[in-house]
Scaffold this motif. Sequence first.
Motif, PDB file in Angstrom:
ATOM      1  N   THR A 108       0.820  -1.215   0.000  1.00  0.00           N
ATOM      2  CA  THR A 108       0.000   0.000   0.000  1.00  0.00           C
ATOM      3  C   THR A 108       0.851   1.261   0.000  1.00  0.00           C
ATOM      4  O   THR A 108       0.326   2.366   0.089  1.00  0.00           O
ATOM      5  N   GLY A 109       2.171   1.098  -0.079  1.00  0.00           N
ATOM      6  CA  GLY A 109       3.036   2.274  -0.142  1.00  0.00           C
ATOM      7  C   GLY A 109       3.222   2.962   1.203  1.00  0.00           C
ATOM      8  O   GLY A 109       3.758   4.075   1.263  1.00  0.00           O
ATOM      9  N   GLN A 110       2.793   2.335   2.281  1.00  0.00           N
ATOM     10  CA  GLN A 110       2.973   2.954   3.600  1.00  0.00           C
ATOM     11  C   GLN A 110       4.414   2.807   4.085  1.00  0.00           C
ATOM     12  O   GLN A 110       4.873   3.592   4.910  1.00  0.00           O
ATOM     13  N   ALA A 111       5.082   1.781   3.621  1.00  0.00           N
ATOM     14  CA  ALA A 111       6.465   1.564   4.049  1.00  0.00           C
ATOM     15  C   ALA A 111       7.347   2.625   3.406  1.00  0.00           C
ATOM     16  O   ALA A 111       7.279   2.841   2.196  1.00  0.00           O
ATOM     17  N   THR A 112       8.139   3.307   4.211  1.00  0.00           N
ATOM     18  CA  THR A 112       8.989   4.354   3.641  1.00  0.00           C
ATOM     19  C   THR A 112      10.427   3.887   3.577  1.00  0.00           C
ATOM     20  O   THR A 112      10.943   3.283   4.508  1.00  0.00           O
ATOM     21  N   PHE A 113      11.046   4.174   2.467  1.00  0.00           N
ATOM     22  CA  PHE A 113      12.455   3.855   2.250  1.00  0.00           C
ATOM     23  C   PHE A 113      13.253   5.149   2.394  1.00  0.00           C
ATOM     24  O   PHE A 113      12.677   6.243   2.440  1.00  0.00           O
ATOM     25  N   ALA A 114      14.566   5.011   2.464  1.00  0.00           N
ATOM     26  CA  ALA A 114      15.412   6.171   2.786  1.00  0.00           C
ATOM     27  C   ALA A 114      15.090   7.380   1.908  1.00  0.00           C
ATOM     28  O   ALA A 114      14.921   8.496   2.398  1.00  0.00           O
ATOM     29  N   ALA A 115      14.986   7.167   0.603  1.00  0.00           N
ATOM     30  CA  ALA A 115      14.819   8.294  -0.312  1.00  0.00           C
ATOM     31  C   ALA A 115      13.426   8.917  -0.234  1.00  0.00           C
ATOM     32  O   ALA A 115      13.166   9.941  -0.864  1.00  0.00           O
TER      33      ALA A 115
END
Length: 746
Positions: A26-33
């Motif tokens: 769902t795109g809730q996980a955030t990555f560094a960038a």
Amino acid sequence: MPDTLTRFGSNSGQPTTRRDGIAKVTGQATFAADNHPEGMLHAVYVPAGIARGRVAHLEVEAARAHPGVTHVITPGNRPDLPGDPDAKPTRFSFRIEVLQDDTVRYAGQPIALVLAETLEAATEGARLLAPRYEAEPPRTGLDDNAPFAVEEPGFGAPGDTVHGDPEAGHAAAATSIDATYDTPPQYHNAMESHAVVAQWDGDRLTLDTPSQALAMSCAAYAHLFGIEAADITLRSPYLGGGFGSKAIPNGPMVLAILAAREAGRPVKLSLTRRQMFGPVGHRGATRQRLRLGCDADGRLTVIDHETLAATSTFETFLESASNASQGLYASSAIRSAHQGVRLDVGTPGPMRAPGEASGSAALECAMDELAQAAGIDPLEFRLRNYAETEPGTGKPYSSKALRECYARGAEAFGWADRPARPGTMRSTDGKLVGWGMGTAFFPSPMFAAEARATLRADGSATLETGGADMGQGAWTALAQIAADGIGLPLDRVELRSGLSTLPDGGVAGGSGHTATAGGALHSAGGDVVRQLSELASGQPDSPLFGAGNATFEARGGRLQIAGDDGRGDAFADILARAGLSELTGSGSASRPDADSRDYAMNSHGAVFAEVAVDPDLGQIRVRRLVGAFAAGRIVNPRLAESQLMGGMIWGLSFALHEAAVHDPRSGRILNADLAEYRVPVNADVQGLEVITVEEDDPHVNALGIKGVGEIGITGTVGAIANAVWHATGTRVRRFPIGLADLLAAE
Ligand code: MOS
């Protein structure tokens, strides 16, 4: 104080789906960038367009004049780095490229960095620098420079070992082979490219950057920037793949952090796909010569494995490919040797199954060649040379269910029907069909980790360790282990990880993360259970009052007398009686030296491959791969299977697809993108079957876990290459095997 027992297996062993799955899809996980702090500048660096020489000129004024550009950093004005970038502050450290001077040592090396208000302005500023070079002829192939001997074995510098008398082994051989195999440079291509968002607050540093080893990374950054590791907060909740390339800090990340300090503003740097080919590690090329001999009964008299491995001109990391021959097959003599060759390439580094992937590829092909020469079925040949103890050292294996792997894999594949002669099987569509096999093998190392457990009054708990989930499912498997350790159902346990301020979760590498971080989490939960036991046995109102001599067991949020389900007490009640709102425990895990000394510890497996080769076009398709693996206790069968499949697909990639190709004139990589750096797509992966053979290993670590992250590549490469031979009768000794290799052999 009562003894406590925590049952392992009520949560572990279940095929739990990924706990981070929904956040990811769902795109809730955030990555560094994904981080954009207020006032952030964008960094873009200029990669060297030559592989060897020096930067003669940069149009600094043009770049600086571009609207939005705030800083242009070159070797001439690069701010001071307090720590020596050539030093080795941690066990796994490399010299890094941070604009020390104007020398170009490989194509893609950062030669200048531009900061700007927008990514577009930074990109244009970097373009405007229009470097001019004084170029020298690049050396990018294994024959382009003289080999050197490894002087001091260590990380990246594999030593040589000799067991028995190789010369006598050669002399005693009734049948022998002498074959040389080439493996190409390969580049990690995690979906998430390397990125950092760096923010300074005085001497305190906050980093959003993917890391497979949070505490170790902080130690390295602390050294470079002359600050305390405790003053760094590194956030790495998710990695979009690591594969070894995110274990060790690299030049671009350090440059961006340095630039943020200089600018007094947060800075983001995110590598482009093309920039992933150079400064952030790769699997170096090897050339391996294998000379094997066996007696008239097909028993190995010698394994002689020499590796020539590429490294950069300024740092040493050699594929420890020959090590693959040390611990697998029984042979009266084994010699493994390594030499390096310095090339104008970025420094190689650990890449999924470092050493073993390349080494196994060559060894398993050589074993097939010798089996063929001796007229013995390849599987039977391996069984005749089965090592009951570690060759050379004579150490017992902590566990080794390789025989079962051979048997179950062969059965599932149908190996018994394999004709000995190559080129004799055809499918109905006219393709040449071949079957090959290889042994899979990977060591089971363990690192050191710590963890904390907090049980709350409502009977839920938080378990914490600063590890990383690289997409392999660590956060799920670790939560299962943590829940078992503290005796709670999985849904009552929150796992916190991916943050350097948490207890050190060790290194997510070497296939050792589950054992290492899991061991620490399990132990922290156990500490809470011990405290609960002590409390309950002293609480007059507890059903466990006075049972201090009994053994207690924690399960489902209750403490019970082991073997007596009728007598127990709820965690929440024990805390309430004691007037505690929470109870905290700590734990750690590492392998006792005595165990490392006394046992050989490895995961094992057997991989069987069927290929179909178009007789006219030489096109190769892998139709079936069957892998049977024994890797100690399987914590989560769904995720372990997925890891093993991923490894086998990587093995397919190694065998038939992957290679970075250097332009010999410029030294640049010609296929530095995902269009031309070929990796398998769905159409390349047909039948894929994974079988796991459970092992009860009392020595490898407290939980009996070995690890499944890397072993899948090993065995698979050789199995496919051997199947190509079996289909066509042509031995190809260079990877990746392509149709040109088969057509040229006609
Ligand atoms: Mo791995 S190459 O130990 O991340």
